[in-house]
Write a protein that holds these residues in place. Structure first.
Motif, PDB file in Angstrom:
ATOM      1  N   LEU A 136      55.167 -29.903  98.932  1.00 36.20           N
ATOM      2  CA  LEU A 136      54.860 -28.811  98.025  1.00 36.20           C
ATOM      3  C   LEU A 136      56.105 -28.220  97.383  1.00 36.20           C
ATOM      4  N   ILE A 137      57.215 -28.195  98.099  1.00 35.18           N
ATOM      5  CA  ILE A 137      58.415 -27.587  97.528  1.00 35.18           C
ATOM      6  C   ILE A 137      58.966 -28.444  96.385  1.00 35.18           C
ATOM      7  N   VAL A 138      58.754 -29.767  96.450  1.00 28.11           N
ATOM      8  CA  VAL A 138      59.157 -30.640  95.339  1.00 28.11           C
ATOM      9  C   VAL A 138      58.291 -30.363  94.117  1.00 28.11           C
ATOM     10  N   MET A 139      56.978 -30.261  94.336  1.00 32.69           N
ATOM     11  CA  MET A 139      56.066 -29.941  93.238  1.00 32.69           C
ATOM     12  C   MET A 139      56.433 -28.598  92.612  1.00 32.69           C
ATOM     13  N   LEU A 140      56.756 -27.627  93.463  1.00 31.66           N
ATOM     14  CA  LEU A 140      57.102 -26.290  92.964  1.00 31.66           C
ATOM     15  C   LEU A 140      58.382 -26.323  92.137  1.00 31.66           C
ATOM     16  N   ALA A 141      59.371 -27.094  92.591  1.00 32.78           N
ATOM     17  CA  ALA A 141      60.627 -27.200  91.841  1.00 32.78           C
ATOM     18  C   ALA A 141      60.378 -27.795  90.457  1.00 32.78           C
ATOM     19  N   HIS A 142      59.583 -28.840  90.391  1.00 37.51           N
ATOM     20  CA  HIS A 142      59.292 -29.464  89.099  1.00 37.51           C
ATOM     21  C   HIS A 142      58.492 -28.505  88.208  1.00 37.51           C
ATOM     22  N   PHE A 143      57.530 -27.814  88.792  1.00 36.22           N
ATOM     23  CA  PHE A 143      56.739 -26.857  88.018  1.00 36.22           C
ATOM     24  C   PHE A 143      57.622 -25.774  87.399  1.00 36.22           C
ATOM     25  N   ILE A 144      58.539 -25.231  88.174  1.00 38.04           N
ATOM     26  CA  ILE A 144      59.411 -24.167  87.662  1.00 38.04           C
ATOM     27  C   ILE A 144      60.247 -24.672  86.497  1.00 38.04           C
ATOM     28  N   LEU A 145      60.744 -25.891  86.602  1.00 36.23           N
ATOM     29  CA  LEU A 145      61.650 -26.414  85.577  1.00 36.23           C
ATOM     30  C   LEU A 145      60.938 -26.811  84.294  1.00 36.23           C
ATOM     31  N   ILE A 146      59.659 -27.191  84.372  1.00 38.83           N
ATOM     32  CA  ILE A 146      58.971 -27.662  83.169  1.00 38.83           C
ATOM     33  C   ILE A 146      58.031 -26.620  82.579  1.00 38.83           C
ATOM     34  N   SER A 147      57.750 -25.538  83.318  1.00 44.48           N
ATOM     35  CA  SER A 147      56.756 -24.564  82.838  1.00 44.48           C
ATOM     36  C   SER A 147      57.191 -23.884  81.543  1.00 44.48           C
ATOM     37  N   ALA A 148      58.491 -23.657  81.387  1.00 46.38           N
ATOM     38  CA  ALA A 148      58.963 -22.997  80.170  1.00 46.38           C
ATOM     39  C   ALA A 148      58.671 -23.852  78.939  1.00 46.38           C
ATOM     40  N   PHE A 149      58.881 -25.162  79.050  1.00 47.38           N
ATOM     41  CA  PHE A 149      58.636 -26.043  77.913  1.00 47.38           C
ATOM     42  C   PHE A 149      57.149 -26.148  77.601  1.00 47.38           C
ATOM     43  N   ALA A 201      57.503 -36.167  80.989  1.00 48.11           N
ATOM     44  CA  ALA A 201      58.764 -36.881  80.793  1.00 48.11           C
ATOM     45  C   ALA A 201      59.919 -36.162  81.483  1.00 48.11           C
ATOM     46  N   LEU A 202      59.947 -34.837  81.386  1.00 43.77           N
ATOM     47  CA  LEU A 202      60.997 -34.072  82.054  1.00 43.77           C
ATOM     48  C   LEU A 202      60.891 -34.194  83.568  1.00 43.77           C
ATOM     49  N   SER A 203      59.666 -34.155  84.082  1.00 41.27           N
ATOM     50  CA  SER A 203      59.477 -34.271  85.527  1.00 41.27           C
ATOM     51  C   SER A 203      59.889 -35.648  86.037  1.00 41.27           C
ATOM     52  N   MET A 204      59.569 -36.690  85.295  1.00 41.53           N
ATOM     53  CA  MET A 204      59.917 -38.041  85.730  1.00 41.53           C
ATOM     54  C   MET A 204      61.432 -38.244  85.827  1.00 41.53           C
ATOM     55  N   GLY A 205      62.195 -37.549  85.008  1.00 42.59           N
ATOM     56  CA  GLY A 205      63.645 -37.719  85.026  1.00 42.59           C
ATOM     57  C   GLY A 205      64.389 -36.649  85.789  1.00 42.59           C
ATOM     58  N   GLU A 206      63.701 -35.740  86.435  1.00 39.68           N
ATOM     59  CA  GLU A 206      64.353 -34.609  87.095  1.00 39.68           C
ATOM     60  C   GLU A 206      65.080 -35.063  88.357  1.00 39.68           C
ATOM     61  N   LEU A 207      66.323 -34.604  88.524  1.00 41.39           N
ATOM     62  CA  LEU A 207      67.132 -34.991  89.676  1.00 41.39           C
ATOM     63  C   LEU A 207      67.760 -33.796  90.387  1.00 41.39           C
ATOM     64  N   GLY A 208      68.341 -32.855  89.613  1.00 38.52           N
ATOM     65  CA  GLY A 208      69.178 -31.820  90.207  1.00 38.52           C
ATOM     66  C   GLY A 208      68.483 -31.009  91.275  1.00 38.52           C
ATOM     67  N   ALA A 209      67.319 -30.435  90.959  1.00 37.76           N
ATOM     68  CA  ALA A 209      66.597 -29.622  91.941  1.00 37.76           C
ATOM     69  C   ALA A 209      65.955 -30.496  93.009  1.00 37.76           C
ATOM     70  N   THR A 210      65.475 -31.687  92.623  1.00 41.53           N
ATOM     71  CA  THR A 210      64.777 -32.550  93.568  1.00 41.53           C
ATOM     72  C   THR A 210      65.689 -33.007  94.696  1.00 41.53           C
ATOM     73  N   VAL A 211      66.922 -33.345  94.362  1.00 38.74           N
ATOM     74  CA  VAL A 211      67.839 -33.838  95.382  1.00 38.74           C
ATOM     75  C   VAL A 211      68.204 -32.734  96.373  1.00 38.74           C
ATOM     76  N   MET A 212      67.973 -31.478  95.999  1.00 36.31           N
ATOM     77  CA  MET A 212      68.242 -30.360  96.900  1.00 36.31           C
ATOM     78  C   MET A 212      67.099 -30.112  97.873  1.00 36.31           C
ATOM     79  N   VAL A 213      65.865 -30.434  97.481  1.00 42.82           N
ATOM     80  CA  VAL A 213      64.717 -29.981  98.266  1.00 42.82           C
ATOM     81  C   VAL A 213      63.840 -31.103  98.817  1.00 42.82           C
ATOM     82  N   TYR A 214      64.032 -32.355  98.404  1.00 41.29           N
ATOM     83  CA  TYR A 214      63.050 -33.385  98.773  1.00 41.29           C
ATOM     84  C   TYR A 214      63.081 -33.664 100.274  1.00 41.29           C
ATOM     85  N   PRO A 215      61.908 -33.857 100.876  1.00 45.31           N
ATOM     86  CA  PRO A 215      61.839 -34.282 102.280  1.00 45.31           C
ATOM     87  C   PRO A 215      61.981 -35.794 102.374  1.00 45.31           C
ATOM     88  N   PRO A 216      62.288 -36.334 103.543  1.00 46.37           N
ATOM     89  CA  PRO A 216      62.489 -37.780 103.670  1.00 46.37           C
ATOM     90  C   PRO A 216      61.275 -38.607 103.245  1.00 46.37           C
TER      91      PRO A 216
END
Length: 265
Positions: A136-149, A201-216
């Motif tokens: 869920l935290i990965v989904m939340l990170a992506h949502f926060i980053l793409i919601s503005a667009f 498209a933004l979510s598919m290429g997102e790295l910065g926040a994902t690499v901080m929060v993703y679980p194994p």
């Protein structure tokens, strides 16, 4: 400045081709060559092979692609729903309050994605909202980053729709819910699809926040590409990059056909 002469048009098109080829075509071409390279010791790769793709389509990379697509679809769907709802709710506000609320929606896009990931780790690493280590935290990170667009695209689309359509429906006795579902949303369909496409498209290429929060157990493809290239597996990382690009384009092309089908009907 408009160019009318044939020689001027030819020069303008040549310059455009050089710019597009240098900025977009050359990097993509080099990645495509690296994805089929067995060795690269000179100006061009040698021992061309598809083994990199064979490795990329099996095991962890295949699971990472599935994770990226699921994350992109879920995060984009939620962002589209909430962004469209917010745009509809705020469209009739006075100018000053609307601009202030617009600014709040666009704040996440002005913050580095790594900072968003760090903020989520700090905020959700303790009870009662313990999300650290979950999908869920990965989904939340992506949502926060793409919601503005998403919100920005829907708001821009709403501003292009004349209010007379709803006014005519209201004059004929249509209730607000009917006007929303049968008048406004069909007119908004191209903008909703454009917002979803950009978000995906933004979510598919997102790295910065994902690499901080993703679980194994929930590793996206950009994280996998970063891990491969970080340890020197550049050719396999290039193959994964081409697969990521192809998967993203396939979804975007499919979405681009939806308005045409709807218009035909």
């Amino acid at each position: 400045m408009l160019v009318w002469s044939k020689s001027g048009k030819a020069a303008a098109w040549t310059l455009l081709a050089l710019l597009v080829g240098g900025v977009y075509g050359l990097p993509i071409g080099m990645i495509a060559l690296a994805s089929i390279a067995g060795q690269w010791n000179g100006a061009l790769p040698s021992h061309l092979t598809l083994a990199n793709y064979s490795v990329a389509l099996t095991g962890d990379p295949g699971a990472q692609l599935r994770v990226s697509v699921i994350t992109g679809l879920v995060a984009s769907s939620v962002a589209l729903t909430l962004g469209a709802w917010a745009a509809l709710a705020l469209r009739n506000l006075p100018t000053l309050p609307k601009r202030a609320l617009d600014l709040l929606f666009f704040i996440p896009s002005a913050v580095p994605s790594v900072s968003v990931g760090l903020g989520l780790l700090v905020a959700f690493s303790q009870p009662p909202m313990l999300l650290n280590g979950t999908t869920l935290i990965v989904m939340l990170a992506h949502f926060i980053l793409i919601s503005a667009f998403t919100y920005g695209n829907v708001s821009a689309g709403l501003s292009r729709i004349a209010p007379e359509y709803e006014q005519m429906a209201a004059s004929l006795g249509a209730r607000p819910a009917y006007r929303l579902w049968h008048v406004l949303l069909p007119l908004m369909r191209p903008y909703l699809l454009a917002a979803f496409s950009l978000s995906f498209a933004l979510s598919m290429g997102e790295l910065g926040a994902t690499v901080m929060v993703y679980p194994p157990g929930w590793v996206t493809l950009p994280v996998g590409i970063f891990a491969l290239t970080d340890r020197g597996d550049v050719f396999e990382g290039a193959a994964l990059t081409m697969i990521l690009t192809a998967a993203t384009l396939a979804v975007l092309i499919g979405l681009s056909l939806v308005p045409n089908k709807a218009a035909t009907r």
